[in-house]
Design an enzyme around this catalytic site. Structure first.
Site, PDB file in Angstrom:
ATOM      1  N   LEU A  33       0.841  -1.042  -0.032  1.00  0.00           N
ATOM      2  CA  LEU A  33       0.039  -0.011  -0.082  1.00  0.00           C
ATOM      3  C   LEU A  33       0.769   1.256   0.135  1.00  0.00           C
ATOM      4  CD1 LEU A  33      -2.955  -0.897   2.290  1.00  0.00           C
ATOM      5  CD2 LEU A  33      -3.026  -1.043  -0.101  1.00  0.00           C
ATOM      6  N   ALA A  75       4.289  -4.557  -8.895  1.00  0.00           N
ATOM      7  CA  ALA A  75       4.704  -3.636  -8.070  1.00  0.00           C
ATOM      8  C   ALA A  75       6.102  -2.979  -8.505  1.00  0.00           C
ATOM      9  CB  ALA A  75       5.100  -4.378  -6.669  1.00  0.00           C
ATOM     10  N   ALA A  76       6.143  -1.846  -8.387  1.00  0.00           N
ATOM     11  CA  ALA A  76       7.426  -0.844  -8.562  1.00  0.00           C
ATOM     12  C   ALA A  76       6.989   0.450  -8.526  1.00  0.00           C
ATOM     13  CB  ALA A  76       7.706  -1.146 -10.207  1.00  0.00           C
ATOM     14  N   ASN A  93      13.792  -0.792  -5.018  1.00  0.00           N
ATOM     15  CA  ASN A  93      12.489  -1.172  -5.211  1.00  0.00           C
ATOM     16  C   ASN A  93      12.029  -2.098  -6.554  1.00  0.00           C
ATOM     17  OD1 ASN A  93       9.959  -1.822  -3.757  1.00  0.00           O
ATOM     18  ND2 ASN A  93       9.059  -0.380  -5.077  1.00  0.00           N
ATOM     19  N   TYR A 142      14.622   4.875 -14.099  1.00  0.00           N
ATOM     20  CA  TYR A 142      13.323   3.998 -14.187  1.00  0.00           C
ATOM     21  C   TYR A 142      13.413   2.946 -15.323  1.00  0.00           C
ATOM     22  CZ  TYR A 142       8.638   2.801 -15.512  1.00  0.00           C
ATOM     23  OH  TYR A 142       7.534   1.907 -15.640  1.00  0.00           O
TER      24      TYR A 142
HETATM   25  N1  LIG Z   1       0.940   3.047 -15.874  1.00  0.00           N
HETATM   26  C1  LIG Z   1       1.733   3.012 -16.937  1.00  0.00           C
HETATM   27  O1  LIG Z   1       1.426   3.656 -17.773  1.00  0.00           O
HETATM   28  C2  LIG Z   1       2.652   2.188 -17.115  1.00  0.00           C
HETATM   29  C3  LIG Z   1       3.565   1.985 -18.306  1.00  0.00           C
HETATM   30  C4  LIG Z   1       4.452   1.138 -18.482  1.00  0.00           C
HETATM   31  C5  LIG Z   1       4.916   0.217 -17.270  1.00  0.00           C
HETATM   32  N2  LIG Z   1       4.078   0.197 -16.282  1.00  0.00           N
HETATM   33  C6  LIG Z   1       4.578  -0.477 -15.288  1.00  0.00           C
HETATM   34  O2  LIG Z   1       3.483  -1.120 -14.750  1.00  0.00           O
HETATM   35  C7  LIG Z   1       3.551  -1.516 -13.228  1.00  0.00           C
HETATM   36  C8  LIG Z   1       2.116  -0.845 -12.459  1.00  0.00           C
HETATM   37  O3  LIG Z   1       2.097   0.558 -12.935  1.00  0.00           O
HETATM   38  P1  LIG Z   1       0.970   1.266 -12.259  1.00  0.00           P
HETATM   39  O4  LIG Z   1       0.607   2.649 -12.889  1.00  0.00           O
HETATM   40  O5  LIG Z   1      -0.230   0.383 -11.880  1.00  0.00           O
HETATM   41  O6  LIG Z   1       1.526   1.592 -10.839  1.00  0.00           O
HETATM   42  P2  LIG Z   1       0.803   1.672  -9.327  1.00  0.00           P
HETATM   43  O7  LIG Z   1       1.871   2.635  -8.413  1.00  0.00           O
HETATM   44  O8  LIG Z   1      -0.625   2.249  -9.422  1.00  0.00           O
HETATM   45  O9  LIG Z   1       0.918   0.459  -8.700  1.00  0.00           O
HETATM   46  C9  LIG Z   1       2.065  -0.219  -8.100  1.00  0.00           C
HETATM   47  C10 LIG Z   1       1.589  -1.002  -6.809  1.00  0.00           C
HETATM   48  O10 LIG Z   1       2.807  -1.711  -6.091  1.00  0.00           O
HETATM   49  C11 LIG Z   1       2.663  -1.591  -4.813  1.00  0.00           C
HETATM   50  N3  LIG Z   1       4.240  -1.744  -4.479  1.00  0.00           N
HETATM   51  C12 LIG Z   1       5.456  -1.037  -4.810  1.00  0.00           C
HETATM   52  N4  LIG Z   1       6.390  -1.338  -4.139  1.00  0.00           N
HETATM   53  C13 LIG Z   1       6.024  -2.676  -3.181  1.00  0.00           C
HETATM   54  C14 LIG Z   1       6.630  -3.374  -2.615  1.00  0.00           C
HETATM   55  N5  LIG Z   1       7.979  -3.288  -2.407  1.00  0.00           N
HETATM   56  N6  LIG Z   1       5.822  -4.407  -1.981  1.00  0.00           N
HETATM   57  C15 LIG Z   1       4.474  -4.614  -2.014  1.00  0.00           C
HETATM   58  N7  LIG Z   1       3.871  -3.649  -3.025  1.00  0.00           N
HETATM   59  C16 LIG Z   1       4.654  -2.676  -3.646  1.00  0.00           C
HETATM   60  C17 LIG Z   1       2.376  -0.142  -4.460  1.00  0.00           C
HETATM   61  O11 LIG Z   1       1.709   0.091  -3.247  1.00  0.00           O
HETATM   62  C18 LIG Z   1       1.166  -0.002  -5.631  1.00  0.00           C
HETATM   63  O12 LIG Z   1      -0.059  -0.410  -5.116  1.00  0.00           O
HETATM   64  C19 LIG Z   1       4.807  -0.796 -12.836  1.00  0.00           C
HETATM   65  O13 LIG Z   1       5.575  -1.807 -12.722  1.00  0.00           O
HETATM   66  C20 LIG Z   1       5.062   0.155 -14.022  1.00  0.00           C
HETATM   67  O14 LIG Z   1       6.454   0.215 -13.873  1.00  0.00           O
HETATM   68  C21 LIG Z   1       3.226   1.141 -15.913  1.00  0.00           C
END
Ligand SMILES: NC(=O)c1ccc[n+]([C@@H]2O[C@H](COP(=O)([O-])OP(=O)(O)OC[C@H]3O[C@@H](n4cnc5c(N)ncnc54)[C@H](O)[C@@H]3O)[C@@H](O)[C@H]2O)c1
Length: 335
Positions: A33, A75-76, A93, A142
């Site tokens: 979270l 998660a990232a 992370n 990133y």
């Molecule tokens: N949103 C985009 O347009 C996009 C584009 C390319 C790639 N991505 C990748 O997709 C993934 C999801 O993106 P998103 O927009 O849903 O991100 P987001 O931040 O909404 O969701 C990430 C979730 O991971 C959880 N988290 C992070 N570190 C953690 C840890 N150490 N332990 C447990 N939980 C952890 C966070 O609490 C969060 O709920 C990411 O890896 C991101 O790099 C996203």
């Protein structure tokens, strides 16, 4: 299948949980979270473990207790600018945590892995549409953190013969669940469509368009907006095709690019409201145009995007933002 969705309380993870359940799978959310939302867990009503992925005993126990077949790892941390200011936090992370997840999976004999990679691993590609054979030269910590994980996955799979994985390189994730029950909520919100809609709703004063002199038809950047449900479905398709010795690397995009001005015009059409726009200078590091060649995903995953027009994507987001202009924060005490 029983699927542990790491980062399942975040944007793309939560939508994937919803689609997994609709497809008859059994998702379990695992999230600390730090950037996710308790409210979405309550709305989805699936089993959830609130813990950090670096807590190896907790993760191993979760994998065993829920008899997990596949881990989907969303998660990232995912802000390019933040990664420039705090690179170690990103490598910790995004890279070290993923290693810990792979170790816990090996401990629990779970060998199927779907990884959230990104078009940011390509940096500024030489040509669009971007194919998977484009050189990967990310321009931020990133993007490099995600490329490092791709390398780690290849090496791990070479050593652990039972391990299978897919690395899915998303373009611009966008839109919200079509029924309006869950949506997008990042803090800070930097994605174009939410910022446009929150500007219309008065949550943000306006949207700033960074650069109008790019060599594109209308001078603004062009991106590939892929609906979050399409992304989710691609994960499910990838999960069912995982095979040891056959790593999957696929772009996930629609194959079409839309400019910032085109997206603003589409938002005005969908909402019937004027978008307050400010025009500013170019932002350092922004690529001119980025859109996917989506043909490998079609051939390998049997998947292609269903939402290919910006109106459909924006319409789904409008359904969510009109009711939840401040995202999950507006859902009341405790959230
Ligand atoms: N949103 C985009 O347009 C996009 C584009 C390319 C790639 N991505 C990748 O997709 C993934 C999801 O993106 P998103 O927009 O849903 O991100 P987001 O931040 O909404 O969701 C990430 C979730 O991971 C959880 N988290 C992070 N570190 C953690 C840890 N150490 N332990 C447990 N939980 C952890 C966070 O609490 C969060 O709920 C990411 O890896 C991101 O790099 C996203």
């Amino acid at each position: 299948m029983n699927v542990l969705v790491a980062g399942g309380a975040g944007y793309i993870g939560s939508h994937t949980v919803k689609r997994l359940r609709a497809a008859g799978h059994a998702p379990v959310i695992y999230d600390n979270l730090s950037r996710g939302h308790r409210a979405v867990i309550d709305i989805l009503g699936v089993p959830a473990i609130m813990a950090d992925l670096n807590d190896r005993p907790a993760l191993t126990e979760a994998l065993r207790a829920h008899k997990i077949d596949t881990v989907m790892h969303f998660a990232a941390y995912a802000y390019v600018g933040e990664s420039v200011d705090a690179p170690l936090m990103y490598y910790q992370n995004n890279v070290a945590t993923t290693i810990s997840v792979l170790q816990a999976m090996a401990d629990a004999n779970v060998d199927r892995f779907v990884f959230s990679s990104t078009c940011a691993t390509y940096g500024n590609p030489d040509a669009v549409p971007v194919t998977e054979s484009e050189k990967q030269l990310p321009t931020s910590p990133y993007g490099r953190s995600k490329l490092m994980v791709e390398h780690i996955l290849k090496d791990h799979a070479a050593a652990r013969k039972s391990f299978s994985f897919a690395a899915l390189r998303y373009f611009n994730a966008s839109g919200c669940a079509m029924d309006g029950t869950i949506g997008e909520d990042h803090d800070p919100e930097t994605h174009l469509i939410p910022v446009i809609l929150q500007s219309i709703l008065g949550v943000k004063p306006e949207i700033t368009v960074f650069g109008t002199d790019y060599p594109t038809p209308d001078g603004t950047n062009v991106r590939d907006y892929i609906h979050v449900d399409d992304l989710a479905d691609a994960h499910i398709a990838a999960m069912t095709r995982l095979q040891p010795g056959e790593p999957i690397f696929c772009n996930l995009g629609t194959g079409n690019g839309f400019s910032v001005k085109e997206v603003i015009a589409a938002a005005e059409q969908v909402t019937g409201k004027k978008v307050p726009v400010k025009f500013g200078p170019r932002r350092a590091g922004d690529a001119i145009a980025l859109y996917a060649d989506a043909s490998r995903a079609k051939a390998v995953l049997g998947w292609q995007a269903k939402h290919t027009d910006p109106q459909s994507i924006i319409g789904s987001a409008w359904k969510w933002f009109e009711k939840n202009p401040r995202g999950y924060a507006g859902k009341g005490a405790g959230y």
